[in-house]
Scaffold this motif. Sequence first.
Motif, PDB file in Angstrom:
ATOM      1  N   ALA A 153       3.580   0.412  -7.476  1.00 18.59           N
ATOM      2  CA  ALA A 153       2.335   0.085  -6.781  1.00 18.59           C
ATOM      3  C   ALA A 153       1.366  -0.480  -7.812  1.00 18.59           C
ATOM      4  O   ALA A 153       1.190   0.103  -8.893  1.00 18.59           O
ATOM      5  CB  ALA A 153       1.739   1.314  -6.108  1.00 18.59           C
ATOM      6  N   PHE A 154       0.714  -1.603  -7.478  1.00 22.54           N
ATOM      7  CA  PHE A 154      -0.132  -2.307  -8.428  1.00 22.54           C
ATOM      8  C   PHE A 154      -1.478  -2.642  -7.783  1.00 22.54           C
ATOM      9  O   PHE A 154      -1.568  -2.830  -6.568  1.00 22.54           O
ATOM     10  CB  PHE A 154       0.565  -3.589  -8.891  1.00 22.54           C
ATOM     11  CG  PHE A 154       1.933  -3.363  -9.460  1.00 22.54           C
ATOM     12  CD1 PHE A 154       2.112  -3.054 -10.795  1.00 22.54           C
ATOM     13  CD2 PHE A 154       3.054  -3.424  -8.640  1.00 22.54           C
ATOM     14  CE1 PHE A 154       3.371  -2.823 -11.319  1.00 22.54           C
ATOM     15  CE2 PHE A 154       4.324  -3.205  -9.146  1.00 22.54           C
ATOM     16  CZ  PHE A 154       4.482  -2.900 -10.497  1.00 22.54           C
ATOM     17  N   ASP A 155      -2.502  -2.701  -8.617  1.00 24.92           N
ATOM     18  CA  ASP A 155      -3.829  -3.066  -8.153  1.00 24.92           C
ATOM     19  C   ASP A 155      -3.828  -4.553  -7.822  1.00 24.92           C
ATOM     20  O   ASP A 155      -3.475  -5.387  -8.663  1.00 24.92           O
ATOM     21  CB  ASP A 155      -4.870  -2.760  -9.235  1.00 24.92           C
ATOM     22  CG  ASP A 155      -6.296  -2.821  -8.707  1.00 24.92           C
ATOM     23  OD1 ASP A 155      -6.623  -3.780  -7.985  1.00 24.92           O
ATOM     24  OD2 ASP A 155      -7.087  -1.908  -9.022  1.00 24.92           O
ATOM     25  N   ALA A 156      -4.206  -4.904  -6.595  1.00 28.91           N
ATOM     26  CA  ALA A 156      -4.173  -6.296  -6.171  1.00 28.91           C
ATOM     27  C   ALA A 156      -5.172  -7.165  -6.924  1.00 28.91           C
ATOM     28  O   ALA A 156      -5.035  -8.384  -6.965  1.00 28.91           O
ATOM     29  CB  ALA A 156      -4.427  -6.394  -4.664  1.00 28.91           C
ATOM     30  N   GLY A 159      -3.324  -6.490 -11.146  1.00 31.11           N
ATOM     31  CA  GLY A 159      -1.925  -6.210 -11.411  1.00 31.11           C
ATOM     32  C   GLY A 159      -1.653  -4.937 -12.186  1.00 31.11           C
ATOM     33  O   GLY A 159      -0.487  -4.671 -12.522  1.00 31.11           O
ATOM     34  N   SER A 160      -2.671  -4.155 -12.463  1.00 28.83           N
ATOM     35  CA  SER A 160      -2.464  -2.906 -13.207  1.00 28.83           C
ATOM     36  C   SER A 160      -1.733  -1.892 -12.335  1.00 28.83           C
ATOM     37  O   SER A 160      -1.853  -1.905 -11.108  1.00 28.83           O
ATOM     38  CB  SER A 160      -3.798  -2.324 -13.677  1.00 28.83           C
ATOM     39  OG  SER A 160      -4.649  -2.071 -12.564  1.00 28.83           O
ATOM     40  N   GLU A 161      -0.967  -0.988 -12.976  1.00 29.88           N
ATOM     41  CA  GLU A 161      -0.205   0.011 -12.241  1.00 29.88           C
ATOM     42  C   GLU A 161      -1.115   1.039 -11.582  1.00 29.88           C
ATOM     43  O   GLU A 161      -2.024   1.568 -12.213  1.00 29.88           O
ATOM     44  CB  GLU A 161       0.771   0.738 -13.171  1.00 29.88           C
ATOM     45  CG  GLU A 161       1.980  -0.080 -13.568  1.00 29.88           C
ATOM     46  CD  GLU A 161       3.007   0.737 -14.339  1.00 29.88           C
ATOM     47  OE1 GLU A 161       2.734   1.936 -14.599  1.00 29.88           O
ATOM     48  OE2 GLU A 161       4.073   0.201 -14.698  1.00 29.88           O
ATOM     49  N   LYS A 162      -0.855   1.326 -10.316  1.00 27.28           N
ATOM     50  CA  LYS A 162      -1.557   2.395  -9.609  1.00 27.28           C
ATOM     51  C   LYS A 162      -0.766   3.686  -9.686  1.00 27.28           C
ATOM     52  O   LYS A 162      -1.328   4.765  -9.617  1.00 27.28           O
ATOM     53  CB  LYS A 162      -1.804   2.005  -8.154  1.00 27.28           C
ATOM     54  CG  LYS A 162      -2.645   0.758  -7.980  1.00 27.28           C
ATOM     55  CD  LYS A 162      -4.033   0.917  -8.577  1.00 27.28           C
ATOM     56  CE  LYS A 162      -4.900   1.872  -7.806  1.00 27.28           C
ATOM     57  NZ  LYS A 162      -6.272   1.956  -8.336  1.00 27.28           N
ATOM     58  N   TRP A 163       0.554   3.601  -9.720  1.00 26.08           N
ATOM     59  CA  TRP A 163       1.404   4.719 -10.093  1.00 26.08           C
ATOM     60  C   TRP A 163       2.659   4.190 -10.747  1.00 26.08           C
ATOM     61  O   TRP A 163       3.056   3.048 -10.551  1.00 26.08           O
ATOM     62  CB  TRP A 163       1.734   5.676  -8.954  1.00 26.08           C
ATOM     63  CG  TRP A 163       1.954   5.163  -7.571  1.00 26.08           C
ATOM     64  CD1 TRP A 163       1.038   5.109  -6.564  1.00 26.08           C
ATOM     65  CD2 TRP A 163       3.188   4.691  -6.977  1.00 26.08           C
ATOM     66  NE1 TRP A 163       1.600   4.629  -5.410  1.00 26.08           N
ATOM     67  CE2 TRP A 163       2.924   4.377  -5.630  1.00 26.08           C
ATOM     68  CE3 TRP A 163       4.488   4.519  -7.444  1.00 26.08           C
ATOM     69  CZ2 TRP A 163       3.891   3.881  -4.761  1.00 26.08           C
ATOM     70  CZ3 TRP A 163       5.465   4.024  -6.578  1.00 26.08           C
ATOM     71  CH2 TRP A 163       5.158   3.720  -5.260  1.00 26.08           C
ATOM     72  N   GLU A 217      -0.007   7.115  -2.006  1.00 23.19           N
ATOM     73  CA  GLU A 217      -1.028   7.315  -3.035  1.00 23.19           C
ATOM     74  C   GLU A 217      -0.440   7.528  -4.418  1.00 23.19           C
ATOM     75  O   GLU A 217      -0.986   7.069  -5.407  1.00 23.19           O
ATOM     76  CB  GLU A 217      -1.922   8.503  -2.660  1.00 23.19           C
ATOM     77  CG  GLU A 217      -2.868   8.219  -1.516  1.00 23.19           C
ATOM     78  CD  GLU A 217      -3.822   7.074  -1.831  1.00 23.19           C
ATOM     79  OE1 GLU A 217      -4.358   7.032  -2.963  1.00 23.19           O
ATOM     80  OE2 GLU A 217      -4.008   6.203  -0.959  1.00 23.19           O
ATOM     81  N   ASN A 218       0.679   8.243  -4.502  1.00 19.63           N
ATOM     82  CA  ASN A 218       1.201   8.601  -5.828  1.00 19.63           C
ATOM     83  C   ASN A 218       2.684   8.318  -6.028  1.00 19.63           C
ATOM     84  O   ASN A 218       3.210   8.527  -7.117  1.00 19.63           O
ATOM     85  CB  ASN A 218       0.917  10.077  -6.122  1.00 19.63           C
ATOM     86  CG  ASN A 218       1.452  10.995  -5.029  1.00 19.63           C
ATOM     87  OD1 ASN A 218       2.505  10.755  -4.455  1.00 19.63           O
ATOM     88  ND2 ASN A 218       0.698  12.050  -4.722  1.00 19.63           N
TER      89      ASN A 218
END
Length: 367
Positions: A153-156, A159-163, A217-218
């Motif tokens: 999962a990445f921040d739109a 592109g940073s990782e969300k988990w 979420e995780n």
Amino acid sequence: EHGRPELDTAHNRVFVGSSDRGLYALRSSNLSTIWRFETANIVQCEPLYDRELDVVYFGSNDGGLYAVRASDGVLVYRFNSGFEIGKKPVLYGESLIFANASDQLFSIERRTGKLQWQVHRSPAAGMELAGYSGPALDHGKVYFAFSDGHVGAFDARDGSEKWSPVDLAAEAEQSSGDQTQRYLDVDTTPIVADVAPIGRVVFVASYTGGVHALDAENGSRVWVNEKVVGVNDLLYFVQRAHQPHPSGPDTGGPRVPEKRLLFASSAQTGFWALDPTNGHQVWRLPIPEGGITAPATVAGAIVFGSSRYGLFLINPENGRVIDGIDTDTGFSATPATFGNRAYVLSNTGAMLAIGIDTPLGKRPEAK
């Protein structure tokens, strides 16, 4: 032919790619050609129509992500990703997000094609299946799966990782006792949905590791069904609660409750209906030899294509076949649907528009 059509219902247009290297704009009323745009290789990507800009985005096996004017097919820009693009892009504000066959995820400016960010994961060693995942967008997150069996999962926005990427292949490798086992790709585009009572989940399938539901979420596992292997496509199906049709034979009957199912297409194990809350099998339809497409909903039923045996209309309640069309050519492209009509490209490049007649409203004949 793998190109799923994109429908522009406001202007009665159908956009579809073909193995003849072109993207077509067709009139939905009679399937006559409005324009054709040619690329340097085959076009198997499902296009994305941008209603605000009146632009069509699509990928080609030449590695390019194209933006063309929907009115006349004139090129707006081409972004070179370096590898084939066969999965539908998604829009996030002023960003266009898409993936290619080399485990690369891109975000570009939708108006200019300028690169904003890129995520890359080294492809898995050894043999892989030909398919690959596309991106799924939800609440500012991009969910994407990789050929080495990981889902991330990445921040739109950047592109940073969300988990951290979750390895769906690990348990399949351990259970097999063969650390060199391949075909652990995750080729299904993730599906994100609210599923009561478990919350918001991501559905995704590993070819060997089965179908998984992950916490959106995780990334933690909610459930897994390891028996559903060989899956190439998923569909989350919701039938809203409703009263029986007022003119049908069940007038005055009890309210029909809401029904939710997760459908999985597998040429290896069949067409599955799973309970999305726990992954348990509801029913399974064996499939004869050959592949099957992703399913689509139409007129309250399910439609999918078979590479050898035509197009099938399925009852979502029990998996029984309602009807079918056999053109002697087969279908590898997923149908696009709207209302009671389906548009689908056959393996010989013939475009079909199919109307589905519903039995609702027909009264039983008096005897």
